[in-house]
Design an enzyme around this catalytic site. Structure first.
Site, mmCIF file in Angstrom:
data_model
loop_
_atom_site.group_PDB
_atom_site.id
_atom_site.type_symbol
_atom_site.label_atom_id
_atom_site.label_comp_id
_atom_site.label_asym_id
_atom_site.label_seq_id
_atom_site.Cartn_x
_atom_site.Cartn_y
_atom_site.Cartn_z
ATOM 1 N N SER A 118 29.080 -40.296 -52.848
ATOM 2 C CA SER A 118 30.385 -40.864 -52.514
ATOM 3 C C SER A 118 31.501 -40.087 -53.206
ATOM 4 O O SER A 118 31.278 -39.437 -54.230
ATOM 5 C CB SER A 118 30.415 -42.321 -52.985
ATOM 6 O OG SER A 118 31.717 -42.846 -52.875
ATOM 7 N N ASN A 175 33.223 -46.699 -44.902
ATOM 8 C CA ASN A 175 33.238 -45.274 -44.593
ATOM 9 C C ASN A 175 34.283 -44.953 -43.531
ATOM 10 O O ASN A 175 35.421 -44.727 -43.852
ATOM 11 C CB ASN A 175 31.867 -44.736 -44.198
ATOM 12 C CG ASN A 175 31.861 -43.214 -44.287
ATOM 13 O OD1 ASN A 175 32.505 -42.664 -45.171
ATOM 14 N ND2 ASN A 175 31.185 -42.537 -43.383
ATOM 15 N N ASP A 199 27.787 -40.394 -45.124
ATOM 16 C CA ASP A 199 28.031 -39.859 -46.465
ATOM 17 C C ASP A 199 26.818 -39.087 -46.985
ATOM 18 O O ASP A 199 26.913 -38.340 -47.951
ATOM 19 C CB ASP A 199 28.397 -40.979 -47.451
ATOM 20 C CG ASP A 199 29.908 -41.219 -47.507
ATOM 21 O OD1 ASP A 199 30.663 -40.363 -46.999
ATOM 22 O OD2 ASP A 199 30.327 -42.252 -48.041
ATOM 23 N N THR A 242 38.941 -47.473 -46.079
ATOM 24 C CA THR A 242 38.454 -47.750 -47.423
ATOM 25 C C THR A 242 39.610 -48.397 -48.155
ATOM 26 O O THR A 242 40.756 -48.201 -47.783
ATOM 27 C CB THR A 242 38.016 -46.432 -48.102
ATOM 28 O OG1 THR A 242 36.982 -45.853 -47.336
ATOM 29 C CG2 THR A 242 37.524 -46.642 -49.513
HETATM 30 O O1 DON Z 1 32.225 -43.084 -50.352
HETATM 31 C C1 DON Z 1 32.877 -42.229 -49.778
HETATM 32 O O2 DON Z 1 33.165 -41.158 -50.276
HETATM 33 C C2 DON Z 1 33.393 -42.525 -48.376
HETATM 34 N N1 DON Z 1 32.567 -43.550 -47.789
HETATM 35 C C3 DON Z 1 34.831 -42.928 -48.455
HETATM 36 C C4 DON Z 1 35.452 -43.002 -47.094
HETATM 37 C C5 DON Z 1 36.908 -43.173 -47.164
HETATM 38 O O3 DON Z 1 37.509 -43.222 -48.207
HETATM 39 C C6 DON Z 1 37.612 -43.246 -45.902
HETATM 40 N N2 DON Z 1 38.952 -43.675 -46.172
HETATM 41 N N3 DON Z 1 39.938 -43.547 -45.849
#
Ligand code: DON
Length: 392
Positions: free
Chosen positions: A272, A222, A243, A202
């Site tokens: 999220s 994700n 998620d 992310t």
């Molecule tokens: O929206 C969310 O909470 C997840 N899709 C975020 C995933 C994430 O931050 C992975 N990162 N390192």
């Protein structure tokens, strides 16, 4: 290069992703190598010319749908035609003389920050000091309580049948805050087996323009490289379905155990943790930041806020300072190796708080007003510079 090499095996299982990121004829990637993505180039050019229409119909859509279906997926042309982005209001949080502009559901960022800041309000964190056992324990208790509410109640507002104001109701927050103590460890209601944590992909970026405008963006596939499956158009498919509470009551890849409000339903968006924020002081932008990290985004953003505005750290220290993370389940307090003092660790372990070290938490890209200047801080954590931080 490191990131691609780490993901080599997983990226090798999809023919298109492998042809770009893990071609059989080459050895490990190293700094200075050239990576070309001609199919992605064609896709980007189509977007530049046609805008969103390039993703409504035509070759990109048709080839993606065909690839999905031949791989056993269920994407349909109508999914592209019917998809609409939703512009949502921000959640303004009044705290410490500041206004924090945070994200509303289906992001849990605003609700989480509002709740945790309210839970912490009656505790003299600054007097106790940064990483004093009391500070660490009450932060863990507060974040675990907010995760409990998040996982139980939040999801796409299109599916909610209760009033958001109830979750942010001051008397409810105050009642809960009196149940939390810096000298006590509250275990989760029940413990469940939790799958191992996977690192993920992310990105957060923060922008200020010359006229005071600010943009705070967190965007996600994700998991690391998303589904590790590439569309013929040269872009990776996300694995955002994780998620959702794919099976309410069962942990997802981040160990989050979520409820039926976040169940998979056609047309819904998943809950999220992405939590881009803009901090406003006296009507002027004072900070712009956010982080990747799945659920650790929430505790990372909270700690950067506290570092800057409660402990009054410099911009650099606000981002670099050691972090820890506790969600509801698993109840373990995760900390960066060697970066939570021994006496603090011993003290909270003495309360029954389980602990574990993890490589690093979050990766903040921030802009702070610093006197008459702006300071832009890029977290060294995910650039593999973790060791640089050991003595900070
Ligand atoms: O929206 C969310 O909470 C997840 N899709 C975020 C995933 C994430 O931050 C992975 N990162 N390192």
């Amino acid at each position: 290069a490191n990131s691609l090499n780490r993901a080599h095996l997983k990226l090798s299982t999809d023919a298109i992703a492998a042809s770009v990121f893990a071609p059989t004829h080459r050895g490990p990637w190293k700094a200075g190598d050239v990576l070309t993505q001609p199919a992605l180039g064609i896709t980007l050019r189509a977007i530049a010319i046609q805008g969103e229409d390039a993703f409504r119909s035509g070759p990109i859509v048709e080839s993606t749908v065909a690839a999905s279906q031949s791989g056993g997926g269920i994407l349909a042309v109508e999914d592209f035609q019917n998809y609409e982005a939703v512009i949502r209001d921000v959640l303004p949080i009044e705290w410490n003389g500041l206004q924090i502009l945070a994200a509303t559901p289906p992001s849990s960022g605003g609700v989480f920050l509002h709740q945790t800041l309210a839970f912490l309000e009656r505790h003299p964190l600054k007097e106790w000091g940064f990483h004093d056992p009391k500070t660490v324990q009450i932060l863990g208790e507060a974040t675990a309580a907010a995760f409990r509410a998040r996982n139980r109640w939040l999801g796409d507002p299109a599916g909610l049948n209760y009033d958001m104001d109830e979750i942010l109701d001051p008397s409810y927050l105050s009642k809960t805050s009196y149940r939390l103590s810096p000298d006590h460890y509250t275990p989760p209601d029940q413990s469940l087996p939790v799958p191992p944590m996977e690192s993920s992909e992310t990105t957060h970026y923060s922008i200020m323009d010359g006229e005071g405008g600010a943009v705070s963006v967190t965007t996600t596939l994700n998991g690391s490289y998303g589904a590790k499956v590439m569309a013929p158009g040269g872009f990776l498919m996300n694995n955002e379905m994780d998620d959702f509470a794919a099976q309410p009551g069962k942990p997802n890849q981040f160990g989050l155990v979520q409820g039926e409000y976040n169940a998979v339903i056609a047309g819904r968006r998943p809950l999220s943790s992405m939590s881009p924020v803009i901090v406003v002081r006296d009507g002027r932008v004072d900070a712009v930041f956010g982080s990747p990290g799945g659920p650790t985004i929430l505790t990372t953003v909270l700690q950067v806020l506290l570092n800057r505005y409660e402990f009054e750290f410099s911009p650099e220290k606000s981002v670099f300072a050691p972090r820890f993370h506790r969600q509801d389940r698993p109840p373990t307090l995760r900390f960066e190796p060697g970066r939570l003092g021994r006496p603090t660790l011993k003290a909270i372990q003495g309360l029954g708080q389980p602990t574990r070290s993890v490589t690093s938490l979050g990766d903040v890209n921030a802009i702070f007003r610093d006197g008459n200047e702006w300071s832009a801080m890029a977290d060294p954590r995910r650039q593999g510079l973790g060791r640089v931080l050991q003595n900070q």
